[in-house]
Design a protein around this motif. Structure first.
Motif, PDB file in Angstrom:
ATOM      1  N   LEU A  75     -49.346  24.084   2.499  1.00  0.00           N
ATOM      2  CA  LEU A  75     -50.504  23.715   3.111  1.00  0.00           C
ATOM      3  C   LEU A  75     -51.484  25.166   3.354  1.00  0.00           C
ATOM      4  O   LEU A  75     -52.604  24.864   3.208  1.00  0.00           O
ATOM      5  CB  LEU A  75     -50.186  23.421   4.803  1.00  0.00           C
ATOM      6  CG  LEU A  75     -49.659  22.122   4.950  1.00  0.00           C
ATOM      7  CD1 LEU A  75     -48.940  21.768   6.249  1.00  0.00           C
ATOM      8  CD2 LEU A  75     -50.497  20.982   4.462  1.00  0.00           C
ATOM      9  N   SER A  76     -50.886  26.186   3.032  1.00  0.00           N
ATOM     10  CA  SER A  76     -51.499  27.418   3.014  1.00  0.00           C
ATOM     11  C   SER A  76     -51.839  27.980   1.666  1.00  0.00           C
ATOM     12  O   SER A  76     -52.395  29.127   1.453  1.00  0.00           O
ATOM     13  CB  SER A  76     -50.853  28.575   3.880  1.00  0.00           C
ATOM     14  OG  SER A  76     -49.465  28.881   3.331  1.00  0.00           O
ATOM     15  N   ALA A  77     -51.055  27.343   0.717  1.00  0.00           N
ATOM     16  CA  ALA A  77     -51.235  27.970  -0.635  1.00  0.00           C
ATOM     17  C   ALA A  77     -52.691  27.386  -1.349  1.00  0.00           C
ATOM     18  O   ALA A  77     -53.200  26.517  -1.166  1.00  0.00           O
ATOM     19  CB  ALA A  77     -50.197  27.191  -1.581  1.00  0.00           C
ATOM     20  N   PRO A  78     -53.299  28.402  -2.037  1.00  0.00           N
ATOM     21  CA  PRO A  78     -54.320  28.205  -2.581  1.00  0.00           C
ATOM     22  C   PRO A  78     -54.586  27.208  -3.799  1.00  0.00           C
ATOM     23  O   PRO A  78     -53.076  27.055  -4.420  1.00  0.00           O
ATOM     24  CB  PRO A  78     -54.895  29.534  -3.336  1.00  0.00           C
ATOM     25  CG  PRO A  78     -54.008  30.629  -2.659  1.00  0.00           C
ATOM     26  CD  PRO A  78     -52.759  29.880  -2.232  1.00  0.00           C
ATOM     27  N   GLN A  79     -55.353  26.194  -3.878  1.00  0.00           N
ATOM     28  CA  GLN A  79     -55.201  25.029  -4.659  1.00  0.00           C
ATOM     29  C   GLN A  79     -56.045  25.349  -5.803  1.00  0.00           C
ATOM     30  O   GLN A  79     -57.319  25.967  -5.636  1.00  0.00           O
ATOM     31  CB  GLN A  79     -55.693  23.740  -3.996  1.00  0.00           C
ATOM     32  CG  GLN A  79     -54.789  23.339  -2.562  1.00  0.00           C
ATOM     33  CD  GLN A  79     -53.311  23.269  -3.200  1.00  0.00           C
ATOM     34  OE1 GLN A  79     -53.143  22.359  -4.008  1.00  0.00           O
ATOM     35  NE2 GLN A  79     -52.424  23.921  -2.494  1.00  0.00           N
ATOM     36  N   ALA A  80     -56.010  24.810  -7.134  1.00  0.00           N
ATOM     37  CA  ALA A  80     -56.759  25.045  -8.305  1.00  0.00           C
ATOM     38  C   ALA A  80     -56.402  23.796  -9.125  1.00  0.00           C
ATOM     39  O   ALA A  80     -55.450  23.781  -9.890  1.00  0.00           O
ATOM     40  CB  ALA A  80     -56.442  26.313  -9.073  1.00  0.00           C
ATOM     41  N   VAL A  81     -56.965  22.689  -8.709  1.00  0.00           N
ATOM     42  CA  VAL A  81     -56.643  21.575  -9.434  1.00  0.00           C
ATOM     43  C   VAL A  81     -58.035  21.135 -10.168  1.00  0.00           C
ATOM     44  O   VAL A  81     -59.331  20.907  -9.702  1.00  0.00           O
ATOM     45  CB  VAL A  81     -56.470  20.447  -8.315  1.00  0.00           C
ATOM     46  CG1 VAL A  81     -56.171  19.050  -9.016  1.00  0.00           C
ATOM     47  CG2 VAL A  81     -55.218  20.691  -7.295  1.00  0.00           C
ATOM     48  N   TYR A 126     -40.544  18.639  -5.370  1.00  0.00           N
ATOM     49  CA  TYR A 126     -41.993  18.839  -4.926  1.00  0.00           C
ATOM     50  C   TYR A 126     -42.534  20.430  -5.670  1.00  0.00           C
ATOM     51  O   TYR A 126     -41.912  21.183  -5.678  1.00  0.00           O
ATOM     52  CB  TYR A 126     -42.215  19.105  -3.454  1.00  0.00           C
ATOM     53  CG  TYR A 126     -43.624  19.686  -2.957  1.00  0.00           C
ATOM     54  CD1 TYR A 126     -44.517  18.201  -2.924  1.00  0.00           C
ATOM     55  CD2 TYR A 126     -44.047  20.759  -3.128  1.00  0.00           C
ATOM     56  CE1 TYR A 126     -45.810  18.785  -2.394  1.00  0.00           C
ATOM     57  CE2 TYR A 126     -45.441  21.036  -2.577  1.00  0.00           C
ATOM     58  CZ  TYR A 126     -46.196  19.881  -2.221  1.00  0.00           C
ATOM     59  OH  TYR A 126     -47.414  20.384  -2.137  1.00  0.00           O
ATOM     60  N   ARG A 127     -43.655  20.123  -6.422  1.00  0.00           N
ATOM     61  CA  ARG A 127     -44.185  21.190  -6.855  1.00  0.00           C
ATOM     62  C   ARG A 127     -45.795  21.154  -6.735  1.00  0.00           C
ATOM     63  O   ARG A 127     -46.319  20.121  -6.821  1.00  0.00           O
ATOM     64  CB  ARG A 127     -43.964  20.954  -8.421  1.00  0.00           C
ATOM     65  CG  ARG A 127     -44.194  22.322  -9.045  1.00  0.00           C
ATOM     66  CD  ARG A 127     -43.623  22.506 -10.310  1.00  0.00           C
ATOM     67  NE  ARG A 127     -44.127  23.705 -11.055  1.00  0.00           N
ATOM     68  CZ  ARG A 127     -43.700  24.165 -12.208  1.00  0.00           C
ATOM     69  NH1 ARG A 127     -42.863  23.196 -13.115  1.00  0.00           N
ATOM     70  NH2 ARG A 127     -43.937  25.134 -13.089  1.00  0.00           N
ATOM     71  N   ASN A 128     -46.339  22.148  -6.333  1.00  0.00           N
ATOM     72  CA  ASN A 128     -47.819  22.384  -6.205  1.00  0.00           C
ATOM     73  C   ASN A 128     -48.279  24.126  -6.532  1.00  0.00           C
ATOM     74  O   ASN A 128     -48.147  24.726  -5.330  1.00  0.00           O
ATOM     75  CB  ASN A 128     -48.274  21.981  -4.714  1.00  0.00           C
ATOM     76  CG  ASN A 128     -49.915  21.883  -4.451  1.00  0.00           C
ATOM     77  OD1 ASN A 128     -50.559  22.217  -5.596  1.00  0.00           O
ATOM     78  ND2 ASN A 128     -50.010  21.559  -3.401  1.00  0.00           N
ATOM     79  N   GLN A 129     -48.613  24.111  -7.644  1.00  0.00           N
ATOM     80  CA  GLN A 129     -48.846  25.515  -7.908  1.00  0.00           C
ATOM     81  C   GLN A 129     -50.071  25.625  -8.873  1.00  0.00           C
ATOM     82  O   GLN A 129     -50.648  24.595  -9.378  1.00  0.00           O
ATOM     83  CB  GLN A 129     -47.819  26.152  -9.146  1.00  0.00           C
ATOM     84  CG  GLN A 129     -46.281  26.266  -8.267  1.00  0.00           C
ATOM     85  CD  GLN A 129     -45.430  26.622  -9.461  1.00  0.00           C
ATOM     86  OE1 GLN A 129     -44.893  25.968 -10.095  1.00  0.00           O
ATOM     87  NE2 GLN A 129     -44.765  28.087  -9.239  1.00  0.00           N
ATOM     88  N   ARG A 130     -50.813  26.769  -8.574  1.00  0.00           N
ATOM     89  CA  ARG A 130     -52.161  27.029  -9.377  1.00  0.00           C
ATOM     90  C   ARG A 130     -51.578  27.357 -10.710  1.00  0.00           C
ATOM     91  O   ARG A 130     -50.830  27.832 -11.124  1.00  0.00           O
ATOM     92  CB  ARG A 130     -52.742  28.165  -8.729  1.00  0.00           C
ATOM     93  CG  ARG A 130     -53.343  27.981  -7.212  1.00  0.00           C
ATOM     94  CD  ARG A 130     -53.821  29.398  -6.820  1.00  0.00           C
ATOM     95  NE  ARG A 130     -54.830  29.864  -7.796  1.00  0.00           N
ATOM     96  CZ  ARG A 130     -56.233  29.839  -7.563  1.00  0.00           C
ATOM     97  NH1 ARG A 130     -56.788  29.612  -6.265  1.00  0.00           N
ATOM     98  NH2 ARG A 130     -57.193  30.311  -8.442  1.00  0.00           N
ATOM     99  N   ARG A 131     -52.561  26.751 -11.507  1.00  0.00           N
ATOM    100  CA  ARG A 131     -52.403  26.899 -13.157  1.00  0.00           C
ATOM    101  C   ARG A 131     -52.596  28.409 -13.617  1.00  0.00           C
ATOM    102  O   ARG A 131     -51.915  29.031 -14.306  1.00  0.00           O
ATOM    103  CB  ARG A 131     -53.152  26.011 -13.825  1.00  0.00           C
ATOM    104  CG  ARG A 131     -52.543  25.955 -15.462  1.00  0.00           C
ATOM    105  CD  ARG A 131     -53.383  24.603 -16.251  1.00  0.00           C
ATOM    106  NE  ARG A 131     -52.982  23.498 -15.576  1.00  0.00           N
ATOM    107  CZ  ARG A 131     -51.845  22.945 -16.040  1.00  0.00           C
ATOM    108  NH1 ARG A 131     -51.145  23.526 -16.910  1.00  0.00           N
ATOM    109  NH2 ARG A 131     -51.660  21.717 -15.472  1.00  0.00           N
ATOM    110  N   ASP A 132     -53.632  29.121 -12.861  1.00  0.00           N
ATOM    111  CA  ASP A 132     -53.934  30.298 -13.395  1.00  0.00           C
ATOM    112  C   ASP A 132     -53.033  31.414 -13.087  1.00  0.00           C
ATOM    113  O   ASP A 132     -52.718  32.477 -13.525  1.00  0.00           O
ATOM    114  CB  ASP A 132     -55.327  30.649 -12.793  1.00  0.00           C
ATOM    115  CG  ASP A 132     -55.661  30.632 -11.232  1.00  0.00           C
ATOM    116  OD1 ASP A 132     -54.788  29.920 -10.738  1.00  0.00           O
ATOM    117  OD2 ASP A 132     -56.697  31.079 -10.998  1.00  0.00           O
ATOM    118  N   THR A 133     -52.205  31.477 -11.390  1.00  0.00           N
ATOM    119  CA  THR A 133     -51.550  32.464 -11.062  1.00  0.00           C
ATOM    120  C   THR A 133     -50.164  31.889 -10.652  1.00  0.00           C
ATOM    121  O   THR A 133     -49.257  32.697 -10.369  1.00  0.00           O
ATOM    122  CB  THR A 133     -52.188  33.000  -9.681  1.00  0.00           C
ATOM    123  OG1 THR A 133     -52.255  31.981  -8.792  1.00  0.00           O
ATOM    124  CG2 THR A 133     -53.603  33.486  -9.916  1.00  0.00           C
TER     125      THR A 133
END
Length: 333
Positions: free
Chosen positions: A33-39, A108-115
């Motif tokens: 919930l606090s992780a930056p999103q880059a979708v 579950y996985r939710n990670q930014r592609r750039d970092t």
């Protein structure tokens, strides 16, 4: 082997008994919930994907572990953004002895592609020798600055020796690490952790790495790595390798680069290990990984690793090797 009868009623009762452990894994997953999103627009979460994995491990003592996993990923947007559930079975064998450890695992996985900031987690319940244990592997990562990264880690698994499996011994791991870049070529990483076991033993772990980017354009770097732990109870009745103190270091060359749409990574090197106050013994390590698309949407990941450093088992001329293949097959909108 195929996954066996998971005993869902037994697992449900075990889930009630394991609420705190599951909540701990869930707490890390909720940090998304606090992780930056880059979708990107192409990563709309409106697909279902099938996931399958086959793995095999062997060591110098002839102790084998063969694992098969199959499941479904829901709201699949990409290999970096999805959630799902899988059934798996691990078949352990050595000599004329064998046992199975079926499990149900949520992913579950939710990670930014750039970092790669965000959450990568899996957790569930496994049964072995009449015992039900919580297992999982969850990491939350964040970069407060471009040159600084932090990670929180929760994990747990079965101890992979014959006696430990017969007694249903498992371990957990809670840790934190910090990464700091120094200039353009050097990066330091330090990690501290606590590893409790279900038999009452626990370990305090410290790990550190210094990374020197030798050829940035080619993705080649040199690493100096240190790992140590101390045990609270050295007497575990021979269930697994467990000295009072263990220390090891190695120096490796590593590679990580993109070749077309594929990512290739690997390392190789050597070092030494020391058990309590004994003499330093030579060690070696090698790893390779390739991941990329087989078609526009289907993805394949292949891993292989070798080490002759001590793990949960140790014997003269000890070594350990593993290999796995993972495939994700998305279905249409």
């Amino acid at each position: 082997r195929y996954a066996q009868d998971l005993g869902f009623q037994v697992m449900a009762r075990a889930l009630a008994r394991s609420t705190r452990a599951c909540a701990a894994l869930g707490a890390v997953a909720m940090l998304y919930l606090s992780a930056p999103q880059a979708v990107t627009a192409a990563e709309s979460a409106d697909q279902v994907a099938a996931v399958a994995q086959v793995g095999f491990a062997d060591d110098a003592d002839g102790f084998n572990a063969a694992q098969v996993r199959a499941g479904a990923l829901f709201d699949y947007a990409s290999e970096l953004r999805h959630a799902g559930v899988a059934l798996q079975n691990t078949h352990y064998s050595t000599g004329g002895w064998s046992t199975d450890a079926p499990a149900i695992i949520g992913v579950y996985r939710n990670q930014r592609r750039d970092t790669l900031e965000g959450v990568r987690a899996e957790g569930g319940l496994v049964q072995v020798s009449g015992h039900t244990r919580v297992v999982g592997d969850a990491t939350w990562s964040h970069r407060p600055r471009q040159t600084t990264g932090v990670e929180l880690i929760l994990a747990g698994d079965l101890v992979g020796t014959r006696q430990a499996l017969e007694e249903g011994i498992a371990y957990g791991l809670a840790g934190a690490s910090i990464e700091q870049q120094f200039g353009h070529r050097f990066t330091g990483v330090a990690m501290a952790g606590w590893q409790p076991f279900t038999d009452g033993n626990s370990r305090t772990l410290l790990r550190a790495r210094m990374i020197w980017s030798l050829l940035p354009d080619q993705g080649i770097s040199a690493q100096l790595r240190w790992r140590q732990y101390s045990s609270s109870d050295a007497d575990v009745d021979g269930a697994y390798f467990n000295p009072d103190r263990f220390r090891t270091w190695d120096a490796v060359l590593s590679l990580r680069r993109r070749v077309g749409a594929w990512t290739l990574a690997g390392l190789a090197g050597g070092g030494q290990e020391r058990v309590e106050d004994g003499s330093w013994q030579s060690t070696g390590v090698a790893e390779v990984r390739a991941e990329g698309p087989l078609s526009r949407d289907m993805r394949l990941a292949v891993n292989a690793a070798y080490s002759n450093a001590a793990g949960f088992a140790n014997s003269p001329n000890y070594w350990y090797g593993s290999a796995s293949i993972n495939v994700i097959i998305p279905f249409g909108h």
